[in-house]
Design an enzyme around this catalytic site. Structure first.
Site, PDB file in Angstrom:
ATOM      1  N   ARG A 190      66.721  68.704  46.365  1.00  0.00           N
ATOM      2  CA  ARG A 190      67.759  68.091  45.513  1.00  0.00           C
ATOM      3  C   ARG A 190      67.473  66.631  45.188  1.00  0.00           C
ATOM      4  O   ARG A 190      67.937  66.122  44.172  1.00  0.00           O
ATOM      5  CB  ARG A 190      69.126  68.177  46.197  1.00  0.00           C
ATOM      6  CG  ARG A 190      69.547  69.605  46.477  1.00  0.00           C
ATOM      7  CD  ARG A 190      70.865  69.942  45.833  1.00  0.00           C
ATOM      8  NE  ARG A 190      71.239  71.303  46.102  1.00  0.00           N
ATOM      9  CZ  ARG A 190      72.381  71.683  46.639  1.00  0.00           C
ATOM     10  NH1 ARG A 190      73.281  70.774  46.962  1.00  0.00           N
ATOM     11  NH2 ARG A 190      72.637  72.948  46.837  1.00  0.00           N
ATOM     12  N   ASP A 225      88.186  61.982  46.249  1.00  0.00           N
ATOM     13  CA  ASP A 225      86.879  62.574  46.571  1.00  0.00           C
ATOM     14  C   ASP A 225      85.845  61.449  46.529  1.00  0.00           C
ATOM     15  O   ASP A 225      86.137  60.368  46.033  1.00  0.00           O
ATOM     16  CB  ASP A 225      86.512  63.674  45.559  1.00  0.00           C
ATOM     17  CG  ASP A 225      85.503  64.670  46.122  1.00  0.00           C
ATOM     18  OD1 ASP A 225      85.909  65.738  46.614  1.00  0.00           O
ATOM     19  OD2 ASP A 225      84.287  64.362  46.095  1.00  0.00           O
TER      20      ASP A 225
HETATM   21  C1  LIG Z   1      83.913  72.228  49.371  1.00  0.00           C
HETATM   22  S1  LIG Z   1      84.760  70.914  48.544  1.00  0.00           S
HETATM   23  C2  LIG Z   1      86.432  71.317  48.954  1.00  0.00           C
HETATM   24  C3  LIG Z   1      87.359  71.176  47.768  1.00  0.00           C
HETATM   25  C4  LIG Z   1      88.806  71.590  48.041  1.00  0.00           C
HETATM   26  N1  LIG Z   1      89.390  70.810  49.107  1.00  0.00           N
HETATM   27  C5  LIG Z   1      88.898  73.069  48.350  1.00  0.00           C
HETATM   28  O1  LIG Z   1      89.074  73.441  49.528  1.00  0.00           O
HETATM   29  O2  LIG Z   1      88.778  73.891  47.434  1.00  0.00           O
HETATM   30  C6  LIG Z   1      84.409  69.524  49.625  1.00  0.00           C
HETATM   31  C7  LIG Z   1      84.606  68.182  48.931  1.00  0.00           C
HETATM   32  O3  LIG Z   1      84.643  67.159  49.938  1.00  0.00           O
HETATM   33  C8  LIG Z   1      84.075  65.994  49.389  1.00  0.00           C
HETATM   34  N2  LIG Z   1      83.663  65.089  50.476  1.00  0.00           N
HETATM   35  C9  LIG Z   1      82.639  65.248  51.342  1.00  0.00           C
HETATM   36  N3  LIG Z   1      82.551  64.182  52.149  1.00  0.00           N
HETATM   37  C10 LIG Z   1      83.536  63.334  51.810  1.00  0.00           C
HETATM   38  C11 LIG Z   1      83.953  62.054  52.278  1.00  0.00           C
HETATM   39  N4  LIG Z   1      83.309  61.423  53.256  1.00  0.00           N
HETATM   40  N5  LIG Z   1      85.010  61.482  51.671  1.00  0.00           N
HETATM   41  C12 LIG Z   1      85.669  62.107  50.666  1.00  0.00           C
HETATM   42  N6  LIG Z   1      85.323  63.304  50.168  1.00  0.00           N
HETATM   43  C13 LIG Z   1      84.263  63.914  50.732  1.00  0.00           C
HETATM   44  C14 LIG Z   1      82.896  66.521  48.563  1.00  0.00           C
HETATM   45  O4  LIG Z   1      82.493  65.590  47.570  1.00  0.00           O
HETATM   46  C15 LIG Z   1      83.468  67.817  47.980  1.00  0.00           C
HETATM   47  O5  LIG Z   1      83.952  67.643  46.681  1.00  0.00           O
END
Ligand SMILES: C[S@@+](CC[C@H](N)C(=O)[O-])C[C@H]1O[C@@H](n2cnc3c(N)ncnc32)[C@H](O)[C@@H]1O
Length: 286
Positions: free
Chosen positions: A43, A151
């Site tokens: 990536r 996010d």
């Molecule tokens: C798999 S998605 C989950 C989306 C939603 N909560 C759901 O369950 O459908 C995980 C999200 O967490 C965000 N994320 C990961 N690490 C993070 C951090 N340190 N602070 C804020 N967001 C974060 C990622 O960018 C991603 O968009």
């Protein structure tokens, strides 16, 4: 530099992998396992080409330079799982609607204010699903309702703010709700303003205590399918952040693979019909 050189230099050595994953972990809480080396290599190599760097070693040096925090954010955006869709884990949203919303309505009836946070909201489907459930409950008409989504990904937040979604976002949505709250725009669907205007978004890294600390208090916090990617300490720090930002007896809703079972926290598990959630206890975090 010839193309073949570029390809050779774009293989990720164990040393550079170690440096990169430590940086991502420290800054964002996300834990990459040994098996993720190829994921990082595949990536991030395009980024090395874009920046005309000599390889991963130079890239790791660049990222470790504190003035390059924007580059570290671009890198993590290429590595995170952003999977989401409307009404994901709907059994929990149904329990939220049937059991938590009525209790919040009773609790907040004087101030007529409801404040919900979806932390790690990706492209916004979770935020809008919550706002739709609140509207469907008909318990908060003429209240000040706010659903806040955050996010780390600027790209996902831009999609969230657009309010326009493709067919795959509706894989778990009834025709009734899709027709009621969205209008068709070509091959996509645009969220109606009555829901959109109750939601807002900001870029917040959950590990950035100073920035996250500026947020107010919430009645409920959803953080689903986010903490599963964090190391233990980052999970604890994030749970502590949520504790500080919940009103008394506020609710914390995690994803179905995530729990507080092996952690000592000032949250009480609450068993709802078909779903487990957590409620803030007024105790200090130890
Ligand atoms: C798999 S998605 C989950 C989306 C939603 N909560 C759901 O369950 O459908 C995980 C999200 O967490 C965000 N994320 C990961 N690490 C993070 C951090 N340190 N602070 C804020 N967001 C974060 C990622 O960018 C991603 O968009």
């Amino acid at each position: 530099m010839s193309i073949s050189n570029v390809h050779n230099n774009c293989s990720l050595s164990i040393d550079s992998f170690q440096k990169l994953r430590e940086m991502f972990n420290e800054r964002f809480g996300i834990l990459f396992n040994d098996g993720d080396r190829y994921l990082l290599e595949s990536r991030l190599s395009a980024r090395i080409l874009d920046l005309s760097l000599d390889g991963f070693e130079e890239y790791a040096d660049l990222l470790s330079n504190t003035s390059q925090s924007g580059e570290l954010e671009s890198a993590i955006e290429m590595l995170t799982n952003n999977e989401t869709y409307f009404f994901r884990e709907d059994y929990q949203l149904n329990a939220f609607s049937a059991e938590i919303l009525p209790s919040l309505q009773r609790r907040n009836v004087r101030k007529r204010h409801l404040n919900i946070w979806s932390a790690g909201c990706s492209s916004g489907e979770e935020v809008y699903s919550i706002a739709i459930f609140i509207a469907e409950s008909e318990l908060f008409t003429n209240w000040n309702v706010r659903v806040f989504g955050s996010d780390i990904s600027s790209r996902m937040l831009a999609r969230a703010r657009s309010g326009i979604f493709s067919k795959s976002a509706f894989r778990n949505t009834s025709d009734y709700l899709r027709m009621k709250y969205f209008r068709r725009v070509g091959t996509e669907w645009a969220l109606k303003n009555s829901i959109k205007e109750k939601c807002n978004f900001a870029k917040i890294n959950l590990l950035d205590a100073a920035r996250a600390g500026m947020l107010g208090k919430f009645d409920a916090i959803f953080c689903r399918n986010v903490l599963m990617y964090f190391d233990r300490q980052s999970r604890t720090d994030t749970i502590e952040l949520f504790h500080r930002h919940l009103n008394a007896s506020g609710y914390l809703l995690l994803g179905h693979t995530e729990s507080l079972f092996n952690q000592k926290t000032p949250f009480a598990p609450v068993e709802l019909h078909n779903a487990m959630v957590y409620q803030k206890r007024e105790e200090a975090f130890v």
